[in-house]
Enzyme design. Structure first.
Site, PDB file in Angstrom:
ATOM      1  N   GLN A   1      41.742  40.840  31.807  1.00  0.00           N
ATOM      2  CA  GLN A   1      40.744  39.799  31.531  1.00  0.00           C
ATOM      3  C   GLN A   1      40.754  39.436  30.049  1.00  0.00           C
ATOM      4  O   GLN A   1      40.045  38.529  29.633  1.00  0.00           O
ATOM      5  CB  GLN A   1      39.341  40.296  31.926  1.00  0.00           C
ATOM      6  CG  GLN A   1      39.226  40.704  33.390  1.00  0.00           C
ATOM      7  CD  GLN A   1      37.846  41.249  33.744  1.00  0.00           C
ATOM      8  OE1 GLN A   1      37.063  40.599  34.419  1.00  0.00           O
ATOM      9  NE2 GLN A   1      37.552  42.448  33.290  1.00  0.00           N
ATOM     10  N   ASN A   2      41.549  40.151  29.270  1.00  0.00           N
ATOM     11  CA  ASN A   2      41.595  39.925  27.825  1.00  0.00           C
ATOM     12  C   ASN A   2      42.560  38.790  27.482  1.00  0.00           C
ATOM     13  O   ASN A   2      43.561  38.595  28.160  1.00  0.00           O
ATOM     14  CB  ASN A   2      42.007  41.205  27.106  1.00  0.00           C
ATOM     15  CG  ASN A   2      41.043  42.349  27.375  1.00  0.00           C
ATOM     16  OD1 ASN A   2      39.902  42.114  27.781  1.00  0.00           O
ATOM     17  ND2 ASN A   2      41.492  43.572  27.184  1.00  0.00           N
ATOM     18  N   VAL A   3      42.248  38.095  26.409  1.00  0.00           N
ATOM     19  CA  VAL A   3      43.057  36.947  26.000  1.00  0.00           C
ATOM     20  C   VAL A   3      43.795  37.228  24.689  1.00  0.00           C
ATOM     21  O   VAL A   3      44.329  36.319  24.064  1.00  0.00           O
ATOM     22  CB  VAL A   3      42.175  35.679  25.853  1.00  0.00           C
ATOM     23  CG1 VAL A   3      41.550  35.299  27.183  1.00  0.00           C
ATOM     24  CG2 VAL A   3      41.077  35.877  24.799  1.00  0.00           C
ATOM     25  N   ASP A   4      43.840  38.514  24.295  1.00  0.00           N
ATOM     26  CA  ASP A   4      44.338  38.873  22.972  1.00  0.00           C
ATOM     27  C   ASP A   4      45.821  39.216  22.922  1.00  0.00           C
ATOM     28  O   ASP A   4      46.372  39.418  21.832  1.00  0.00           O
ATOM     29  CB  ASP A   4      43.519  40.042  22.405  1.00  0.00           C
ATOM     30  CG  ASP A   4      43.437  41.224  23.370  1.00  0.00           C
ATOM     31  OD1 ASP A   4      44.430  41.507  24.071  1.00  0.00           O
ATOM     32  OD2 ASP A   4      42.377  41.873  23.422  1.00  0.00           O
TER      33      ASP A   4
ATOM     34  N   HIS B   1      42.402  35.371  32.440  1.00  0.00           N
ATOM     35  CA  HIS B   1      41.629  34.370  31.699  1.00  0.00           C
ATOM     36  C   HIS B   1      42.462  33.654  30.639  1.00  0.00           C
ATOM     37  O   HIS B   1      41.928  33.097  29.692  1.00  0.00           O
ATOM     38  CB  HIS B   1      40.403  35.032  31.054  1.00  0.00           C
ATOM     39  CG  HIS B   1      39.427  35.554  32.069  1.00  0.00           C
ATOM     40  ND1 HIS B   1      38.489  36.523  31.782  1.00  0.00           N
ATOM     41  CD2 HIS B   1      39.258  35.254  33.384  1.00  0.00           C
ATOM     42  CE1 HIS B   1      37.779  36.786  32.878  1.00  0.00           C
ATOM     43  NE2 HIS B   1      38.223  36.035  33.858  1.00  0.00           N
TER      44      HIS B   1
ATOM     45  N   CYS C   1      46.704  16.600  19.970  1.00  0.00           N
ATOM     46  CA  CYS C   1      47.921  16.966  20.698  1.00  0.00           C
ATOM     47  C   CYS C   1      49.127  16.214  20.147  1.00  0.00           C
ATOM     48  O   CYS C   1      49.076  15.004  19.933  1.00  0.00           O
ATOM     49  CB  CYS C   1      47.723  16.639  22.174  1.00  0.00           C
ATOM     50  SG  CYS C   1      49.203  16.804  23.180  1.00  0.00           S
TER      51      CYS C   1
ATOM     52  N   GLY D   1      37.878  49.595  31.103  1.00  0.00           N
ATOM     53  CA  GLY D   1      37.147  48.914  30.042  1.00  0.00           C
ATOM     54  C   GLY D   1      36.494  47.619  30.447  1.00  0.00           C
ATOM     55  O   GLY D   1      36.405  46.695  29.638  1.00  0.00           O
TER      56      GLY D   1
ATOM     57  N   SER E   1      32.929  46.063  32.439  1.00  0.00           N
ATOM     58  CA  SER E   1      31.660  46.317  33.115  1.00  0.00           C
ATOM     59  C   SER E   1      31.589  45.522  34.420  1.00  0.00           C
ATOM     60  O   SER E   1      30.625  45.642  35.162  1.00  0.00           O
ATOM     61  CB  SER E   1      30.493  45.936  32.204  1.00  0.00           C
ATOM     62  OG  SER E   1      30.600  44.580  31.820  1.00  0.00           O
TER      63      SER E   1
ATOM     64  N   LEU F   1      38.083  55.166  26.617  1.00  0.00           N
ATOM     65  CA  LEU F   1      39.467  54.924  27.024  1.00  0.00           C
ATOM     66  C   LEU F   1      40.453  55.529  26.038  1.00  0.00           C
ATOM     67  O   LEU F   1      41.532  55.976  26.429  1.00  0.00           O
ATOM     68  CB  LEU F   1      39.710  53.411  27.128  1.00  0.00           C
ATOM     69  CG  LEU F   1      38.996  52.727  28.289  1.00  0.00           C
ATOM     70  CD1 LEU F   1      39.016  51.213  28.093  1.00  0.00           C
ATOM     71  CD2 LEU F   1      39.648  53.090  29.608  1.00  0.00           C
TER      72      LEU F   1
HETATM   73 ZN   LIG Z   1      48.304  15.669  25.027  1.00  0.00          ZN
END
Ligand SMILES: [Zn+2]
Length: 285
Positions: free
Chosen positions: A110-113, A128, A187, A228, A230, A272
């Site tokens: 679920q982490n985006v790191d 995610h 963009c 890790g 909840s 952990l």
């Molecule tokens: Zn674009």
């Protein structure tokens, strides 16, 4: 063999049960923010599950409120320095070691790191999304976040307030008058569309094909190991519900109560950073 850990009542037996489950292999890992706190990336929720000061950006605000979006990118520009400097911790490395030992059937985070990948893990499903890329809300083009950062630095040569604290989405707390002085860029592919980090915000739906892929991983798994998290959001909790329904054993390792505790066959309430290295050491070749 009992894993060597600080004596916490009930923990030793739970750790043995966890090791037995992992020994059977085909473990599907589902990791959450608690795995990255040792890398300096804070969790939205503390051990008590209470929301912290920061209110996360919502998809609705990001897409409908240009000013809110602008301020998000200003905070994110500042927070990116610290996010990019974060390094994988012993927990990430232990998960990669379990994968190297052939014990994992899959790894959902679920982490985006990006810290699982940095820690050596392969085939990571980023439920995610990931902060290392952007998506254009106009044309759908995906682009590299590091390249965007270079453009933002060129457009904001003097915008560099010092911050000590970032949020899990990689943004920082700054006063509005500072945020409004930030210059955002658009963009490159279509020349117009606003950019969004390729992460699932609160209030946003995870793409259906990604969810279906995760469900198929649950269905094929020998066990589900939650690390890790909840399990407060349904986004991850639904995989625990599916596993429990299918009779796939569920283990949860995290400090403090979780929404999935009633569904867990094994529950380890310990850090952990202690549990995972000890677990991985047990299976080291
Ligand atoms: Zn674009």
């Amino acid at each position: 063999m009992t894993l060597a850990l600080p004596a916490v009542p009930g923990t030793a037996a739970a750790l043995d049960a966890l090791a037995d489950l992992v020994a059977d292999g085909d473990v599907l890992v589902l990791s959450g923010a608690g795995l990255s706190t040792d890398s300096g990336i804070p969790d939205y929720r503390g051990a008590t599950g209470a929301l912290r000061r920061h209110t996360p950006m919502t998809y609705q605000t990001f897409t409908r409120d240009p000013r809110g979006r602008h301020r998000y990118w200003a905070r994110s520009f500042v927070g990116w320095r610290q996010m990019r400097a974060a390094r994988p911790n012993d927990g990430h490395r232990a998960v990669a070691a379990l994968q190297d030992a052939g014990l994992l059937a899959g790894l959902i985070t679920q982490n985006v790191d990006g810290l699982h990948q940095a820690g050596g893990a392969r085939d990571v499903v980023e439920l995610h999304g990931g902060l290392d890329r952007t998506v254009c809300l106009g044309c759908g083009d995906y682009a590299d976040r590091a390249a965007l950062d270079e453009r933002l630095r060129a457009a904001n040569p003097h915008f560099g307030p010092h911050v000590d604290e970032i949020n899990p989405d990689g943004d920082a707390e700054l006063p509005d008058e500072v945020l409004d002085g930030f210059v955002m860029v658009g963009c490159l592919a279509c020349g117009a569309g606003p950019l969004k980090p390729d992460v699932v915000f609160f209030g946003e739906t995870v793409p259906r094909d990604r969810v279906d892929h995760c469900f198929s991983l649950v269905e094929d798994a020998g066990s589900l190991l939650v690390l890790g998290s909840s399990l407060t959001v349904m986004s991850g909790y639904r995989f625990v519900l599916r596993a429990a329904k299918l009779g796939v054993p569920v283990a949860i390792v995290t400090v403090g109560p979780t929404r999935g505790d009633a569904k867990a066959d094994v529950r380890v309430d310990a850090p952990l950073g202690d549990v995972l290295p000890a677990l991985a050491a047990r299976f080291a070749g």
